[in-house]
Scaffold this motif. Sequence first.
Motif, PDB file in Angstrom:
ATOM      1  N   PRO A   1       0.846  -1.309  -0.010  1.00 32.33           N
ATOM      2  CA  PRO A   1       0.038  -0.156  -0.095  1.00 32.33           C
ATOM      3  C   PRO A   1       0.973   1.416   0.095  1.00 32.33           C
ATOM      4  N   LEU A   2       0.352   2.447  -0.726  1.00 28.67           N
ATOM      5  CA  LEU A   2       1.023   3.585  -0.831  1.00 28.67           C
ATOM      6  C   LEU A   2       0.624   4.314   0.321  1.00 28.67           C
ATOM      7  N   PRO A   3       1.598   5.361   0.601  1.00 30.59           N
ATOM      8  CA  PRO A   3       1.158   6.349   1.720  1.00 30.59           C
ATOM      9  C   PRO A   3       0.204   7.009   1.264  1.00 30.59           C
ATOM     10  N   ALA A   4      -0.836   7.609   1.964  1.00 30.95           N
ATOM     11  CA  ALA A   4      -1.845   8.683   1.617  1.00 30.95           C
ATOM     12  C   ALA A   4      -1.649   9.558   0.874  1.00 30.95           C
ATOM     13  N   ALA A   5      -0.378  10.325   1.086  1.00 26.03           N
ATOM     14  CA  ALA A   5      -0.038  11.799   0.438  1.00 26.03           C
ATOM     15  C   ALA A   5       0.304  11.184  -1.046  1.00 26.03           C
ATOM     16  N   THR A   6       1.071  10.135  -1.223  1.00 27.34           N
ATOM     17  CA  THR A   6       1.446   9.832  -2.563  1.00 27.34           C
ATOM     18  C   THR A   6       0.283   9.456  -3.142  1.00 27.34           C
ATOM     19  N   ARG A   7      -0.591   8.734  -2.757  1.00 28.69           N
ATOM     20  CA  ARG A   7      -1.893   8.060  -3.532  1.00 28.69           C
ATOM     21  C   ARG A   7      -2.572   9.465  -3.997  1.00 28.69           C
ATOM     22  N   LYS A   8      -2.749  10.534  -2.921  1.00 30.52           N
ATOM     23  CA  LYS A   8      -3.509  11.581  -3.429  1.00 30.52           C
ATOM     24  C   LYS A   8      -2.878  12.324  -4.585  1.00 30.52           C
ATOM     25  N   ALA A   9      -1.554  12.489  -4.588  1.00 30.92           N
ATOM     26  CA  ALA A   9      -0.802  13.243  -5.687  1.00 30.92           C
ATOM     27  C   ALA A   9      -0.897  12.499  -6.892  1.00 30.92           C
ATOM     28  N   LEU A  10      -0.974  10.979  -6.930  1.00 28.92           N
ATOM     29  CA  LEU A  10      -0.823  10.147  -8.171  1.00 28.92           C
ATOM     30  C   LEU A  10      -2.404  10.310  -8.622  1.00 28.92           C
ATOM     31  N   MET A  11      -3.392  10.369  -7.746  1.00 34.34           N
ATOM     32  CA  MET A  11      -4.793  10.371  -8.265  1.00 34.34           C
ATOM     33  C   MET A  11      -5.168  11.646  -8.800  1.00 34.34           C
ATOM     34  N   LEU A  12      -4.604  12.823  -8.442  1.00 36.39           N
ATOM     35  CA  LEU A  12      -4.789  14.053  -9.173  1.00 36.39           C
ATOM     36  C   LEU A  12      -3.906  14.137 -10.243  1.00 36.39           C
ATOM     37  N   ARG A  13      -2.889  13.464 -10.554  1.00 34.21           N
ATOM     38  CA  ARG A  13      -2.195  13.290 -11.699  1.00 34.21           C
ATOM     39  C   ARG A  13      -2.878  12.816 -12.870  1.00 34.21           C
TER      40      ARG A  13
END
Length: 158
Positions: free
Chosen positions: A124-136
């Motif tokens: 599992p990804l860290p939450a901040a990484t997941r959010k940044a990737l989802m926005l990108r």
Amino acid sequence: MPETLPEPREDGRQSPTARAVQRGVLRHLSARGLVGVPEFCLVSGRRADILAVDGRGEISIVEIKSSVTDFRTDLKWPDYRAYCDRLLFAVPLDFPVEILPEETGLLVADAFGAELLRPAPAHPLPAATRKALMLRFAHTAASRLAALYDPELTRYSL
């Protein structure tokens, strides 16, 4: 009369084999509720062959290898782990799969579909990484869709 959608343009980076595998993998992912963006640029500057997201927001990266030479000369795949919950290889049907690392998922594919031979382990990804990737991911997908409808849109980008 049904609406005719524009056809995506080839980018010239892939061999015919890689394009066929890409098409089959995208079909496989779609049939399982995932959406994928091919040639997805990561913040590291690397380009993932396919970045896919499922309905829960889990992110998978699929690394396409069209030949043994492609696999042996391209050593960047471990870098992708920092950008996904699951990492998979996708290869053509005649690829010797025993040379691929067992710590990744494995798909075999042709232009018509793919079959999962080995599920990818979750990390599992860290939450901040997941959010940044989802926005990108959202921005990239929307930009590409808009450009299909109006190729001149890139002239107006800042």
